[in-house]
Scaffold this active site. Sequence first.
Site, PDB file in Angstrom:
ATOM      1  N   THR A 197     -10.728  26.352  45.219  1.00  0.00           N
ATOM      2  CA  THR A 197      -9.212  25.456  45.757  1.00  0.00           C
ATOM      3  C   THR A 197     -10.412  24.074  46.391  1.00  0.00           C
ATOM      4  O   THR A 197      -9.700  23.219  47.597  1.00  0.00           O
ATOM      5  CB  THR A 197      -8.681  25.896  46.017  1.00  0.00           C
ATOM      6  OG1 THR A 197      -8.651  26.302  47.766  1.00  0.00           O
ATOM      7  CG2 THR A 197      -7.647  26.866  45.363  1.00  0.00           C
ATOM      8  N   ALA A 198     -11.556  24.378  47.038  1.00  0.00           N
ATOM      9  CA  ALA A 198     -11.757  23.077  47.460  1.00  0.00           C
ATOM     10  C   ALA A 198     -12.610  21.829  46.622  1.00  0.00           C
ATOM     11  O   ALA A 198     -11.873  21.028  46.378  1.00  0.00           O
ATOM     12  CB  ALA A 198     -12.661  23.423  48.140  1.00  0.00           C
ATOM     13  N   ARG A 199     -13.297  21.864  46.135  1.00  0.00           N
ATOM     14  CA  ARG A 199     -14.571  21.105  45.342  1.00  0.00           C
ATOM     15  C   ARG A 199     -15.144  21.772  44.522  1.00  0.00           C
ATOM     16  O   ARG A 199     -16.025  22.638  45.059  1.00  0.00           O
ATOM     17  CB  ARG A 199     -14.507  19.836  46.210  1.00  0.00           C
ATOM     18  CG  ARG A 199     -14.676  19.394  47.087  1.00  0.00           C
ATOM     19  CD  ARG A 199     -13.057  18.266  46.142  1.00  0.00           C
ATOM     20  NE  ARG A 199     -12.495  17.423  47.035  1.00  0.00           N
ATOM     21  CZ  ARG A 199     -11.379  17.068  46.757  1.00  0.00           C
ATOM     22  NH1 ARG A 199     -10.723  18.060  47.000  1.00  0.00           N
ATOM     23  NH2 ARG A 199     -10.503  16.342  47.651  1.00  0.00           N
ATOM     24  N   ASP A 237      -9.480  26.300  40.876  1.00  0.00           N
ATOM     25  CA  ASP A 237      -8.831  25.050  40.898  1.00  0.00           C
ATOM     26  C   ASP A 237      -9.476  23.405  40.634  1.00  0.00           C
ATOM     27  O   ASP A 237      -8.991  22.487  40.207  1.00  0.00           O
ATOM     28  CB  ASP A 237      -7.109  25.130  41.696  1.00  0.00           C
ATOM     29  CG  ASP A 237      -6.354  23.923  42.149  1.00  0.00           C
ATOM     30  OD1 ASP A 237      -5.753  23.785  41.102  1.00  0.00           O
ATOM     31  OD2 ASP A 237      -5.952  23.109  42.526  1.00  0.00           O
ATOM     32  N   GLU A 251     -14.612  16.968  37.153  1.00  0.00           N
ATOM     33  CA  GLU A 251     -13.068  17.148  36.059  1.00  0.00           C
ATOM     34  C   GLU A 251     -12.943  15.768  36.385  1.00  0.00           C
ATOM     35  O   GLU A 251     -12.737  14.659  36.905  1.00  0.00           O
ATOM     36  CB  GLU A 251     -12.127  17.799  37.467  1.00  0.00           C
ATOM     37  CG  GLU A 251     -11.889  17.353  39.063  1.00  0.00           C
ATOM     38  CD  GLU A 251     -11.363  18.629  39.376  1.00  0.00           C
ATOM     39  OE1 GLU A 251     -10.539  17.579  40.440  1.00  0.00           O
ATOM     40  OE2 GLU A 251     -11.835  19.409  39.930  1.00  0.00           O
ATOM     41  N   HIS A 301      -6.322  21.559  38.879  1.00  0.00           N
ATOM     42  CA  HIS A 301      -6.057  20.507  40.470  1.00  0.00           C
ATOM     43  C   HIS A 301      -4.757  20.301  40.758  1.00  0.00           C
ATOM     44  O   HIS A 301      -4.583  19.279  40.797  1.00  0.00           O
ATOM     45  CB  HIS A 301      -7.250  19.411  40.821  1.00  0.00           C
ATOM     46  CG  HIS A 301      -7.605  19.145  41.701  1.00  0.00           C
ATOM     47  ND1 HIS A 301      -9.043  18.304  42.308  1.00  0.00           N
ATOM     48  CD2 HIS A 301      -7.429  19.209  43.305  1.00  0.00           C
ATOM     49  CE1 HIS A 301      -9.350  18.001  43.228  1.00  0.00           C
ATOM     50  NE2 HIS A 301      -8.514  18.723  43.643  1.00  0.00           N
TER      51      HIS A 301
END
Length: 326
Positions: free
Chosen positions: A241-243, A267, A272, A290
């Site tokens: 869920t970070a980058r 995510d 992206e 995201h």
Amino acid sequence: MTGTSNPPRILVTRKMMPDVERRIAAAFRATLNPDDRPLSAAEILEKCGRHDGLLLTSFDKLGPDFIPALPPSIRIIATHSVGYDHLSIPQAKARGIAVTNTPGVLTDATADVALLLILGAARGASWGDRMVREDRWGETTLISPLGHDVSGRRLGILGMGRIGQAVARRARAFGMTLHYHSRRPVAAAEASQATYHQHFEDMLPNCDFLSINCASTPETRGIVNAATLALLPDGAIVVNTARGDIVDDGALIAALSSGKLAAAGLDVFRGEPRIDPRYRGLDNVFMLPHIGSATPGTRSAMGHKCIDNLEQFFRGETPTDLLTGD
């Protein structure tokens, strides 16, 4: 700002929550984006002339030439995000441009999504949903398809900041045994009694699940790669869920395809929304677009934090969330 005859001009690159737009329109001479049309870096540069500040987002695709090309009128950039890898902080400092972000207010929302990814990846939420939608429920048997247990398993957390700590608290409720790696250890209570590992590689053999919660920095980009994934137990599950750029896509896809990893929950992605198309062909990947901060309350709080920082700056104060300080 309210009460001044000539308030600063602020360019807002994307549509914000209604209460945020009302406040920024009252406090500044704001140029809004009512149609929420994505603006290119060139369009933002064209529009921001005669403005004093920018309120932009991590959705804006800016590139390395963006900050050097800003007009001299721009004195501050408030980014509607915690992450700031879309901006060059050294370039901003060299130009004397203040940059702020929005830490703290999206911690719980993002940690909730991390737990959603852990559960969804482990229990096959994506393939289970497709089976129901495609009327294939009758294909299930006592031995297939099967997911993976979460309760009582070992969770390793990469990055024990606010979000990592919130993930740890939630995971503790599932009876998970916790491990973490961060630049430095945190108090045992803040880490929910998780075991600290000074070296990332030393933590990995203890991880049935790996939750990525660190910032994207030169030190962390690509840290989850073929060599580090090989250190995880066979059948481990990775969630992010970070980058996206913290993960080597090719290595993760290979590990998922070979069976080294049981599943992944993602995510965030490199590049992206144009993700590596190979992910779409994997049944053992649970993917989200995201949405870590995507709740009305969180997005409003992020917007108000941007305005707080802008108001502080134009009052001559140091913004609370300044990234370009000494």
